[in-house]
Design an enzyme around this catalytic site. Structure first.
Site, PDB file in Angstrom:
ATOM      1  N   GLU A 189      48.999  52.884 -44.874  1.00 58.63           N
ATOM      2  CA  GLU A 189      48.016  52.475 -44.036  1.00 58.63           C
ATOM      3  C   GLU A 189      47.407  53.236 -43.173  1.00 58.63           C
ATOM      4  O   GLU A 189      46.232  53.209 -42.892  1.00 58.63           O
ATOM      5  CB  GLU A 189      48.546  50.995 -43.268  1.00 58.63           C
ATOM      6  CG  GLU A 189      48.801  50.015 -44.278  1.00 58.63           C
ATOM      7  CD  GLU A 189      49.469  48.673 -43.577  1.00 58.63           C
ATOM      8  OE1 GLU A 189      49.440  48.669 -42.403  1.00 58.63           O
ATOM      9  OE2 GLU A 189      49.931  47.977 -44.351  1.00 58.63           O
ATOM     10  N   SER A 251      63.982  48.994 -56.979  1.00 58.74           N
ATOM     11  CA  SER A 251      65.184  48.481 -57.734  1.00 58.74           C
ATOM     12  C   SER A 251      64.675  47.197 -58.846  1.00 58.74           C
ATOM     13  O   SER A 251      63.652  46.958 -58.829  1.00 58.74           O
ATOM     14  CB  SER A 251      65.897  47.504 -56.532  1.00 58.74           C
ATOM     15  OG  SER A 251      66.048  48.311 -55.346  1.00 58.74           O
ATOM     16  N   ASP A 324      54.625  44.105 -46.502  1.00 59.17           N
ATOM     17  CA  ASP A 324      53.750  44.829 -45.622  1.00 59.17           C
ATOM     18  C   ASP A 324      54.281  44.409 -44.202  1.00 59.17           C
ATOM     19  O   ASP A 324      53.942  43.286 -43.612  1.00 59.17           O
ATOM     20  CB  ASP A 324      52.269  44.474 -45.694  1.00 59.17           C
ATOM     21  CG  ASP A 324      51.575  45.287 -44.954  1.00 59.17           C
ATOM     22  OD1 ASP A 324      51.992  46.072 -44.101  1.00 59.17           O
ATOM     23  OD2 ASP A 324      50.117  45.175 -44.853  1.00 59.17           O
ATOM     24  N   ASP A 327      52.119  47.013 -38.774  1.00 57.03           N
ATOM     25  CA  ASP A 327      50.889  47.004 -38.472  1.00 57.03           C
ATOM     26  C   ASP A 327      50.412  47.979 -37.428  1.00 57.03           C
ATOM     27  O   ASP A 327      51.247  48.136 -36.391  1.00 57.03           O
ATOM     28  CB  ASP A 327      50.251  45.694 -37.920  1.00 57.03           C
ATOM     29  CG  ASP A 327      50.103  44.665 -39.156  1.00 57.03           C
ATOM     30  OD1 ASP A 327      49.973  45.110 -40.437  1.00 57.03           O
ATOM     31  OD2 ASP A 327      49.991  43.700 -39.022  1.00 57.03           O
TER      32      ASP A 327
END
Length: 795
Positions: A189, A251, A324, A327
Site C-alpha cells: 500500500e 500455505s 488487509d 492502514d
C-alpha cells in the site's frame, strides 16, 4: 646449522601445537553443546519423573504425569536443540538485535519497538487463565535450568554473550511476531502511494487486483454451510528475512470426508510456506499427559504449545487469510511535532525515548512518536514529506496463546471453534477434521471494519476513517461437512463478492487452489499417497493459462534463429510441469517475468522499477487484469514514437529470454534445465561470514529444486534475486483419522539447531525427494521406534 635446525623444529612444533590447540578450541565450540539424548538428568521442581523418547530424527515425545512437569520438560528439551534460535527470535520481538549483531541492526530494532509487540504481550499475560500462566512459567523454568547448567550452543560463543533468563511474556511475543510477519498492507500500500508520483491513477488501477477476475473463493457463499457428519458419512522487512526470522508467506490446506477417503474416515493435509533457512522455524514435538493431553505437531521455538497438528480427537492446519490488516494515515503535526490535529483539536503525541545498545559498546537514544492509532513510521519508509502513522491489527486485543492452548485440548467442532475465536491478529483459515468423521474450515481472522477501499492512505485529521472495530467471529465464514466432501484453501480469495465486509485485495492468485481442487476432484476416493502427490505437485495453472497466450503471440513472429526456434518448440510441447529437468520451465519463468517487466519499466524511474520487482502481487494482477480486459495502458512503450501492442511486449521478452538463457547456460536448449538456475541454500544467520560458515558448516546447499511460486509445491523466489528460492513448504503433514499412526510428515531441516548435530538437517534429502517419515503417536509405537530414551527426574 644444528642451531638453525633446532629453531626450525621449534617453530614447527609451536605451529603444530597452535594448530592442535586451535583444532581443539574449534571442536569444543562446535560440539560442546551437543546433548546426550540417552542421559538421564535431574530437573528442579519436577513432581514426578518424565520420560523423553526420541525417534530416528531425534523428534521428542514427552510423557509426564502432570502438565507442569510436561511443560518444564518441553522447555528443557527445546533448549537442548534450539536455544540460540529462541534467543534470536526473542530479540527480534524486543528490538534488541543490535546488542549481539551490531549497530547495522539499529533501524530494525527501532521498527520492532515501534510496533510494541511486548506491550501487547504483557496485556495478554495479565488476562490469561491460571492454567496457561502455570504452563508458561513451567516452560520458562525448563529453559532457564538448561541455561544455568549446560553448555551453550556455538552461536553464543562466537558472538560472545549469554542468554538472559526466559520469561512467560517472551512466549507470547512470538505469537505477536507472527502477526507482524504476515501483515499485508505494510509494503504494497505504501508502494502504491509512491507510484502516484510517476503513474496515472488509471494505470495504477490496472495493478490492483480485480477480485471478479479471481474466480475461486475458499467459501462459496458467506451463508455458512453446516451439515451433520452422519448425513455426509452415510451418503490457514529484509533484515529479518536474511536472519531467518521471517515467518509466514503462503500455505495450502485441505481435508476430505470419509466418503472421498480410501479409509472411510477423513484425511487432512497442511503445508505452510515460509522462508527456507537453517534452523527451520518449526520444531516437531509430541506432548503427553495420559488422560489429559496427547498432542503432536509443530511448535515455534520459544513457546510451548502445538500450533498445527493433532491430538487424539481432532487435527487442524492453517493458511494465511491475507487480510488487509494495516492502514496508513496522513497526519498533520504542529511546528515542533509534538501534537497532531484530529477532529478539530490538537492532541498530544505519545513520545517514547528508546535506548538501543550495540555490540560495539555504543548507545543510541532514539525517539518514537505515536498517535492514538499507532506509530509515526516516516523513518522506516523514508518518507520525507507527509507524516504517516499506521494502525495495525497486531496491536488490537486478541489472544492467540489461548487459542493454541485450547486447540491442543479440543475434542470436537464446538471446542475447536471456541478455541480459534480468539485467533485474530494472526488471521488464518484453519482446516479441521475429527475422529467422528467431521471436516470443516473456519476463517479465524481480525477483519477491520473501516470506511473506504482499505488501500489508500487515509486522511488522519478526523475519525471518519478510524476502524470501527472488527468483524465478529460469528460473521466470519466457515464450512462444516459440505456436500462436496472436501474443504480447501490456499491464500486465495476468501469469499464471493456479496460478502458484506472488505477483507483484502491482496489474495494469492487462484493458481494453487485451482490445481488442488482439480486433483481433489480427479478421483472419487483419495488416499495418503494421493495427498503426497498433491503436496508435491509442480504442474502450474498459471503456466497453463499463460503459455497458450505466449504461443499464440509468438506464432505471429517470423525470423527466429536456430536457438529461438528450438526454445519455441520446447514451449509448444510443454505439459506445464516445472520439473528440475524441464527446459520449457526455464523458458516460461523468464518469459513470464520479462513480459511483466517490459509492460511497466518504461513508465517507471529505476528506483520505482526496482520497487515494483518487490511487488509480485501487483505484477501478477496486472497480467490477470490485462488478459481479462484484452487491453492495457501499460502495453505501449512511452519511450518510443510507435504504439506497441502486447504482441510486441511478448516478442521483445522472448528475445531477451533466449539471450539470458544462452548467456547463462549456453546455446544448446537441451541444457536449459530449470534446476540448473532454480535452487535454494539452507542458510544459517551467521553463515554470511565465510570463515564461520566453513569452520562450523552452517550453510548447506545449493539444492536444485522444481516448481515455482505458482505451483502447489512452491519453491518461490523474489523477482529481485532470480532464481534463488527463498520460500517453500516449511513442513508437510498428512493426518489420518482412521489411524493416527498412519500419519506422515517432513520438514526441510531437522530437530537440532546445532550445526554439528547429526539432526541439524537430517530431513533435507527426504524433503527434496518429496518423501515423508512416520508421525509416531501411540505410546507403543513411540517406544518401539525410539532411538533414544531420557529420564528427567525430580532433583
Amino acid at each position: 646449522m644444528k642451531t638453525l635446525k633446532r629453531v626450525l623444529l621449534g617453530v614447527l612444533g609451536f605451529l603444530l601445537l597452535a594448530l592442535f590447540v586451535g583444532f581443539l578450541v574449534l571442536q569444543n565450540i562446535k560440539t560442546s553443546a551437543l546433548p546426550d539424548y540417552n542421559e538421564s538428568l535431574k530437573l528442579e521442581r519436577l513432581r514426578e519423573p518424565v520420560s523423553l523418547f526420541r525417534d530416528e530424527h531425534a523428534i521428542p515425545h514427552i510423557y509426564a504425569e502432570n502438565e507442569a512437569d510436561l511443560y518444564r520438560a518441553v522447555g528443557f528439551a527445546m533448549a537442548q536443540d534450539r536455544l540460540w534460535q529462541m534467543d534470536l527470535l526473542r530479540r527480534v520481538t524486543q528490538g534488541r538485535l543490535s546488542e549481539i549483531l551490531g549497530k547495522d541492526q539499529l533501524e530494525t530494532d527501532l521498527m520492532m519497538r515501534a510496533i510494541r509487540i511486548q506491550e501487547k504481550s504483557e496485556k495478554i499475560l495479565a488476562t490469561s487463565s491460571p492454567e496457561i500462566i502455570t504452563a508458561l512459567e513451567a516452560y520458562s523454568d525448563g529453559i532457564n535450568q538448561y541455561i544455568r547448567k549446560y553448555p551453550l550452543p556455538p552461536e553464543f560463543k562466537v558472538l560472545q554473550y549469554k542468554p538472559e533468563p526466559w520469561e512467560p511474556v517472551h512466549c507470547i511475543n512470538l505469537i505477536g511476531y507472527m502477526s507482524w510477519d504476515l501483515s499485508m498492507g505494510w509494503g504494497t500500500e505504501y508502494f502504491l502511494h509512491q507510484l502516484r508520483a510517476e503513474v496515472s491513477d488509471e494505470k495504477i488501477a490496472e495493478l490492483i487486483p480485480d477480485l471478479k477476475n479471481h474466480k475461486t473463493a475458499i467459501y462459496p457463499g458467506f451463508g455458512n454451510i453446516e451439515i451433520e457428519a452422519s448425513e455426509t458419512l452415510l451418503s490457514a522487512t529484509e533484515n529479518l528475512t536474511e536472519l531467518g526470522a521471517e515467518i509466514f508467506n503462503g500455505s495450502n490446506n485441505w481435508a476430505v470426508a470419509g466418503k472421498k477417503s480410501q479409509t472411510g474416515m477423513p484425511l487432512l493435509a497442511n503445508d505452510m510456506h515460509l522462508g527456507l533457512f537453517a534452523p527451520g522455524i518449526w520444531y516437531q514435538m509430541h506432548q503427553v499427559v495420559e488422560g489429559k493431553i496427547n498432542v503432536t505437531g509443530l511448535v515455534v521455538p520459544g513457546q510451548p504449545f502445538v500450533i498445527c497438528g493433532h491430538n487424539d480427537s481432532i487435527a487442524w492446519g492453517m493458511t494465511n487469510v491475507m487480510v488487509d490488516d494495516l492502514d496508513f494515515y496522513a497526519e498533520k503535526l504542529n511546528e515542533d511535532s509534538t501534537k497532531y490535529w484530529f477532529d478539530g483539536a490538537w492532541h498530544d503525541l505519545r513520545i517514547k525515548k528508546e535506548i538501543i545498545k550495540t555490540k560495539e559498546g555504543e548507545e543510541f537514544e532514539e525517539v518514537l512518536k505515536f498517535t492514538h492509532r499507532g506509530p509515526i513510521v516516516n523513518r522506516f519508509k523514508k518518507e520525507k514529506e507527509t507524516p504517516l502513522s499506521i494502525r495495525w491489527l497486531g496491536n488490537e486485543m486478541s489472544n492467540e496463546i489461548r487459542t493454541v492452548f485450547r486447540l491442543n485440548r479440543a475434542n470436537n467442532w464446538s471446542d475447536f471453534r471456541d478455541a480459534v475465536s480468539t485467533f485474530k491478529s494472526v488471521s488464518q483459515n484453519v482446516v479441521y477434521a475429527d475422529v467422528k468423521g467431521n471436516i470443516g474450515l473456519q476463517c479465524s481472522a481480525g477483519v477491520p471494519i473501516r470506511a473506504g477501499s482499505g488501500i489508500q492512505i487515509y486522511p488522519g485529521d478526523s475519525s471518519k476513517y478510524d476502524w470501527q472495530g472488527l468483524v465478529s467471529f460469528e460473521e466470519l465464514p466457515y464450512e462444516f461437512n459440505p456436500e462436496r466432501g472436501y474443504v480447501s484453501s490456499a491464500n486465495n480469495k476468501t469469499v464471493t463478492d456479496d460478502y458484506p465486509y472488505y477483507i483484502s485485495y491482496w489474495f494469492a492468485t487462484p493458481s494453487r487452489i485451482d490445481r488442488i481442487r482439480e486433483m481433489l476432484e480427479a478421483k472419487e476416493k483419495l488416499g495418503i499417497d494421493d495427498f503426497k502427490a498433491i503436496q508435491g505437485d509442480w504442474k502450474s495453472k498459471t503456466a497453463e493459462q499463460m503459455t497458450i497466450v505466449f504461443i499464440e503471440s509468438l506464432k505471429k513472429q517470423s525470423g527466429f534463429n536456430e536457438t529461438e526456434q528450438a526454445a519455441f518448440n520446447k514451449l509448444k510441447a510443454w505439459d506445464y510441469n516445472l520439473t528440475r529437468e524441464s527446459q520449457a520451465a526455464s523458458i516460461f519463468e523468464i518469459l513470464y517475468l520479462k513480459s511483466m517487466e517490459n509492460l511497466v519499466k518504461d513508465e517507471l524511474s529505476p528506483e520505482l522499477f526496482e520497487g515494483m520487482l518487490g511487488q509480485k502481487v501487483l505484477l501478477e494482477n496486472l497480467m490477470i487484469n490485462f488478459l481479462a480486459e484484452g487491453q492495457s495502458q501499460w502495453a505501449d512503450n512511452v519511450m518510443t514514437e510507435q504504439t506497441e501492442s502486447f504482441d510486441d511486449i511478448v516478442a521483445l521478452s522472448f528475445n531477451e529470454t533466449v539471450e539470458e538463457l544462452t548467456a547463462t547456460l549456453g546455446n544448446n536448449v537441451d541444457d536449459w534445465s530449470w534446476g540448473k538456475i532454480h535452487s535454494f541454500t539452507l542458510a544459517h544467520p551467521l553463515g554470511v561470514v565465510d570463515i564461520l560458515n566453513k569452520a562450523l558448516k552452517l550453510n548447506r546447499g545449493p539444492f536444485e529444486v522444481p516448481g515455482s511460486f505458482h505451483t502447489v509445491c512452491p519453491y518461490s523466489y523474489s523477482y529481485k534475486n532470480l532464481y534463488e528460492t527463498v520460500h517453500g513448504a516449511s513442513h508437510r503433514h498428512i493426518f489420518s483419522m482412521a489411524n493416527w499412526d498412519d500419519s506422515e510428515t517432513i520438514i526441510p531441516t531437522g530437530t537440532s539447531g546445532i550445526p554439528a548435530s547429526n539432526f541439524y538437517l537430517d530431513q533435507t534429502e527426504m524433503y527434496l525427494n518429496n518423501q515423508y517419515h512416520p508421525d509416531l503417536f501411540t505410546k507403543q509405537n513411540v517406544e518401539n521406534k525410539a532411538r533414544f530414551k531420557m529420564q528427567l527426574k525430580p532433583e
